[in-house]
Motif scaffolding. Structure first.
Motif, PDB file in Angstrom:
ATOM      1  N   GLN A 196       5.672  49.961  66.119  1.00  0.00           N
ATOM      2  CA  GLN A 196       6.104  48.663  66.635  1.00  0.00           C
ATOM      3  C   GLN A 196       7.492  48.759  67.249  1.00  0.00           C
ATOM      4  O   GLN A 196       7.769  48.182  68.301  1.00  0.00           O
ATOM      5  CB  GLN A 196       6.103  47.631  65.495  1.00  0.00           C
ATOM      6  N   ALA A 197       8.390  49.508  66.611  1.00  0.00           N
ATOM      7  CA  ALA A 197       9.742  49.678  67.142  1.00  0.00           C
ATOM      8  C   ALA A 197       9.721  50.456  68.461  1.00  0.00           C
ATOM      9  O   ALA A 197      10.470  50.141  69.385  1.00  0.00           O
ATOM     10  CB  ALA A 197      10.614  50.386  66.112  1.00  0.00           C
ATOM     11  N   LEU A 198       8.851  51.468  68.551  1.00  0.00           N
ATOM     12  CA  LEU A 198       8.723  52.220  69.795  1.00  0.00           C
ATOM     13  C   LEU A 198       8.182  51.334  70.911  1.00  0.00           C
ATOM     14  O   LEU A 198       8.628  51.425  72.062  1.00  0.00           O
ATOM     15  CB  LEU A 198       7.802  53.415  69.580  1.00  0.00           C
ATOM     16  N   ALA A 199       7.242  50.472  70.583  1.00  0.00           N
ATOM     17  CA  ALA A 199       6.718  49.525  71.581  1.00  0.00           C
ATOM     18  C   ALA A 199       7.820  48.597  72.060  1.00  0.00           C
ATOM     19  O   ALA A 199       7.855  48.205  73.233  1.00  0.00           O
ATOM     20  CB  ALA A 199       5.570  48.726  70.977  1.00  0.00           C
ATOM     21  N   GLY A 200       8.753  48.229  71.166  1.00  0.00           N
ATOM     22  CA  GLY A 200       9.874  47.381  71.565  1.00  0.00           C
ATOM     23  C   GLY A 200      10.764  48.066  72.586  1.00  0.00           C
ATOM     24  O   GLY A 200      11.232  47.434  73.547  1.00  0.00           O
ATOM     25  N   ILE A 201      11.008  49.359  72.414  1.00  0.00           N
ATOM     26  CA  ILE A 201      11.800  50.112  73.399  1.00  0.00           C
ATOM     27  C   ILE A 201      11.092  50.139  74.748  1.00  0.00           C
ATOM     28  O   ILE A 201      11.703  49.907  75.800  1.00  0.00           O
ATOM     29  CB  ILE A 201      12.050  51.550  72.898  1.00  0.00           C
ATOM     30  N   GLN A 202       9.788  50.411  74.732  1.00  0.00           N
ATOM     31  CA  GLN A 202       9.046  50.486  75.986  1.00  0.00           C
ATOM     32  C   GLN A 202       9.005  49.138  76.698  1.00  0.00           C
ATOM     33  O   GLN A 202       9.119  49.071  77.923  1.00  0.00           O
ATOM     34  CB  GLN A 202       7.634  50.997  75.713  1.00  0.00           C
ATOM     35  N   ALA A 203       8.839  48.071  75.924  1.00  0.00           N
ATOM     36  CA  ALA A 203       8.817  46.732  76.520  1.00  0.00           C
ATOM     37  C   ALA A 203      10.165  46.403  77.159  1.00  0.00           C
ATOM     38  O   ALA A 203      10.236  45.895  78.287  1.00  0.00           O
ATOM     39  CB  ALA A 203       8.463  45.698  75.451  1.00  0.00           C
TER      40      ALA A 203
END
Length: 433
Positions: A196-203
């Motif tokens: 979820q944290a990695l998805a936040g960076i990508q977003a």
């Protein structure tokens, strides 16, 4: 199990290929298991056999070496190639099907979803989480069963050779079960938090790259850098939490694994000294010990990989389960190519927490008529236009007993589009229960 159910339709078309790969894998893993038995024969039957002369020992040793080399080169090499190829072929095809299905699903979601969801978040689930989920087949449906087959084969041979020494070898297995049960429950949650944290960076990165001209125009580079550092720091925190738990898991598992050989050396050596165990059997037994705990280590590693893959699959499932806001009514008719556009007391909002963007809109535009919508930014012009091709859906409609009218706050029922398709006009867009 609910998470696995969504994966099964993608796996089902390739079950025959998976079974074939498992059979090939059993052949591949069985060949190295012959080495300890060959070593036992070389030690007991050749090296310390007083009944054979030096020339006979050398002759038989050369025959054993030639036969073993032929087995590994002629059989094991091609079998290893086929197993690797089929395993990668199956997982690649499953990922291909999953991405096609997800893309078709994304195309059917309404614009409301994309306006309320960061694009980078959807991309992260589409690429990273789908890619991570391949281990459910490659590891969960192939490698695990091959390791279980190896464990079973080795345990049977060890019990035939010496039951008591076998029990000494597996005396630490209950500790394995306890460690796995205690450690891997938390690992799944930590893995999902990291994804979820990695998805936040990508977003965040996706949004900022698209709006880089705005950032530079207002000289917001330093502010944006600090904001990214905070998001990146959150990912680092989640990643390190998972890393610490992984390190703890492997330190405990590897310590337990190292205890077993020590116990076998002590007890087996004592039995050899007492004359109850041949040297060849002891050497072979120690060789099988490595082949017992090597697949066991892989099973523990597989538990980690499957925990991470399951967490990723849950995120993919959340995207697949995203409902469609706009669906055709059962009695929907095909629209004509031209006609009149009519809004009859239409209300619209993007989500339940937001205010009304359009309130009680009544509008009729005849065929061929030119109409301009003028107003300040955020006034609802784009939203109104988006309702015509059904890019958006009308908000909550009236109560069950009211056919048309202003929405009641105590009747939050899904709205429907009326698609009458009468001759010469477009469907009237109305709020209905």
């Amino acid at each position: 199990m609910k998470t696995w159910k969504i994966y099964y339709p993608f796996v089902k078309p390739y079950l025959k290929w998976i079974i074939l790969t498992l059979i090939i894998g059993m052949i591949k893993f069985s060949i190295p298991l012959l080495l300890p038995m060959i070593m036992k024969y070389v030690v007991d039957g050749l090296l310390i056999n007083p009944d054979l002369g030096v020339e006979q020992k050398i002759e038989q040793l050369m025959l054993i070496l030639l036969g073993t080399l032929a087995l590994f080169i002629v059989v094991r090499g091609p079998v290893e190639y086929l197993r690797q190829y089929f395993a990668q072929f199956i997982t690649s095809r499953i990922l291909f099907d999953m991405r096609n299905r997800l893309y078709a699903h994304l195309q059917r979601l309404s614009l409301r979803y994309y306006q309320n969801t960061k694009v980078g978040e959807a991309i992260s689930r589409f690429i990273n989480d789908v890619e991570q989920s391949k281990n459910l087949v490659e590891v969960g449906m192939m490698n695990i069963w091959l390791d279980i087959f190896t464990l079973t084969f080795v345990l049977i041979v060890m019990f035939v050779m010496n039951p008591v020494l076998t029990l000494v070898s597996i005396s630490v297995l209950p500790l394995y079960a306890i460690a796995v049960n205690l450690l891997y429950k938390r690992l799944k949650k930590l893995t999902k938090d990291r994804s979820q944290a990695l998805a936040g960076i990508q977003a965040y990165l996706h949004e900022r790259i698209q709006g880089i001209s705005v950032i530079r125009s207002f000289t917001l580079e330093r502010y944006d850098q600090k904001k990214f550092e905070a998001i990146n720091g959150n990912f680092l925190k989640k990643a390190m939490a998972q890393t610490r738990w992984n390190a703890l898991t492997f330190s405990i598992i590897n310590t337990l694994t190292d205890i077993a050989p020590i116990l076998v050396i002590g007890y087996g050596g004592y039995r050899v000294i007492q004359g109850d165990l041949t040297l060849g059997t002891f050497v072979a037994f120690f060789g099988y010990l490595d082949r017992l705990y090597a697949p066991l280590r892989r099973l523990i590693n597989s538990s980690t990989v499957l925990t991470q893959a399951t967490a990723s699959l849950e995120r993919v499932k959340e995207l697949m389960d995203e409902p469609y806001d706009i669906v055709d009514a059962p009695d929907a008719r095909k629209l004509p190519s031209a006609g009149r556009i009519e809004f009859d007391r239409v209300w619209f909002q993007y989500n339940d927490d937001a205010g009304w963007v359009l309130k009680d809109i009544n509008l009729t535009i005849e065929q061929g008529q030119t109409v301009a919508f003028v107003g300040m930014s955020g006034g609802g012009k784009s939203s109104l236009i988006g309702l015509i091709p059904r890019f958006l859906r009308c908000a909550e409609g009236p109560g069950e007993n009211q056919r048309f009218g202003r929405p009641r706050r105590d009747a939050r029922q899904p709205a429907r589009f009326d698609r009458h398709g009468a001759a010469g006009q477009f469907p009237v867009q109305r709020v209905r229960p």
